[in-house]
Enzyme design. Sequence first.
Site, PDB file in Angstrom:
ATOM      1  N   SER A 140       0.979  -1.160   0.026  1.00 40.81           N
ATOM      2  CA  SER A 140      -0.059  -0.153   0.130  1.00 40.81           C
ATOM      3  C   SER A 140       0.786   1.401  -0.005  1.00 40.81           C
ATOM      4  CB  SER A 140      -0.890   0.034   1.303  1.00 40.81           C
ATOM      5  OG  SER A 140      -1.773   0.874   0.938  1.00 40.81           O
ATOM      6  N   ASP A 186      -9.966  -5.258  -4.575  1.00 41.15           N
ATOM      7  CA  ASP A 186      -9.261  -4.196  -3.815  1.00 41.15           C
ATOM      8  C   ASP A 186     -10.030  -2.991  -4.073  1.00 41.15           C
ATOM      9  OD1 ASP A 186      -7.721  -2.548  -2.490  1.00 41.15           O
ATOM     10  OD2 ASP A 186      -5.793  -3.129  -3.066  1.00 41.15           O
ATOM     11  N   HIS A 217      -7.738  -5.569  -0.392  1.00 34.38           N
ATOM     12  CA  HIS A 217      -6.430  -4.807   0.011  1.00 34.38           C
ATOM     13  C   HIS A 217      -5.442  -5.506   0.748  1.00 34.38           C
ATOM     14  CE1 HIS A 217      -4.033  -1.273  -0.317  1.00 34.38           C
ATOM     15  NE2 HIS A 217      -4.103  -1.098   0.861  1.00 34.38           N
TER      16      HIS A 217
END
Length: 413
Positions: A140, A186, A217
């Site tokens: 991320s 995601d 995610h």
Amino acid sequence: MALTTGTASAADNPFQRGPDPTRASVAAENGPFANASVSVPSGYGFNGGRIYYPTDTSQGTFGAIAISPGYTALFSAELAWMGPWLASHGFVVIGIETNSRNDFDTARGTQLLAALDYLTQQSPVRDRVDPDRLAVSGHSMGGGGALSAAIRRSSLKAVVGIAPYSPSSNLANDRVPTMIFSGQADTVVTPSYALGLYNSIPATTESVYLEVAGGDHGFMVGRSNPVMIRTMLPFVKMFIDNDTRYSQFLCPLADSSGVVTYRSTCPLLPAAPTPPTTPPTGSPGSAGEIVGTQSGRCIDVPDAARDNGTRVQLYDCNRQPNQSWTYTSNKQLQVYGDRCLDASGSGNGAAVQIYSCHSQTNQQWNVNSNGTISSVQSGRCLDVWSTANGAQVQLYDCHTGANQQFRFASLTR
């Protein structure tokens, strides 16, 4: 030069580690190397973390990977499983905690580079690490940080962004072999966003994009993911270890189960292996000239000055004391015995000067196998904008152009 995908011997590739891979071995979370770990305190440019390393000392040094967690997350909670996994396959791993859990991508990239510098220069396992075979990864915002680090330090061998969020980086300047993962489900970093990042990478940069079926995610948060294991491992083996034995798993993709989309620049040819870097003139304490590859001129202290802050330049090589540089065991480049090559700042265009020697990182330099000399503090390279006598030396983003390449010539030749 064409590289084959057949089995190469260790003599052909000095960086090859471990037995010949199989479909079962690349999918295994536990590889052939016993490994251990050690904690890292804060205070080295990041908020501490943990190092994982193979305990085997018989095969020489290992490549290394620094990993950052995502926004508001902790490495210890999110990605700690990656440490023993990669260490068991022959890598040293440093997983970092960030200075602030709210740090954005550029700050995380800076901390990843600081972690690599700590790992190779100060850590208790520094003797196990090859400083010329380093990579970064993250999830991320940490994945965006890895991409930011790669753009700033093009000498890195690989970058792996796992559902990367990269609000600050332009991947048009990415020169480091890049792998990007996305998750089909995601909604935070959508597949279209991740694919857009991938599509912005230059065609000349080796790259892989992979979308994990059903992945949200956090498809790798706190647990291993079989798709990621069997594809990330071959990628880092190929580009950190130059190990073409692993290309059979990516070119073409050997196992497409659980994969929605796969793109790559196959045949994914890593650079030809080069021997580990040695100090410029063979051993610490040897004096030599630093000669520009493009100009044939030497890095010179104008008028043999000794004043702190004197900016260095290019000048016709003359084998005089003001062109005689000694590379020390702590990575300083000394002239006159008591003055060091010193970066006056860390940004593009920062002046390179001489200054009384001290222990700060702005006086420490990595001598890289691609001919560049990069600042330990900033990761930027020595750079000249002209080949003429008097051309001043500066720091600039590394790009391996001829104006950033230098060779060392012994004064005893």
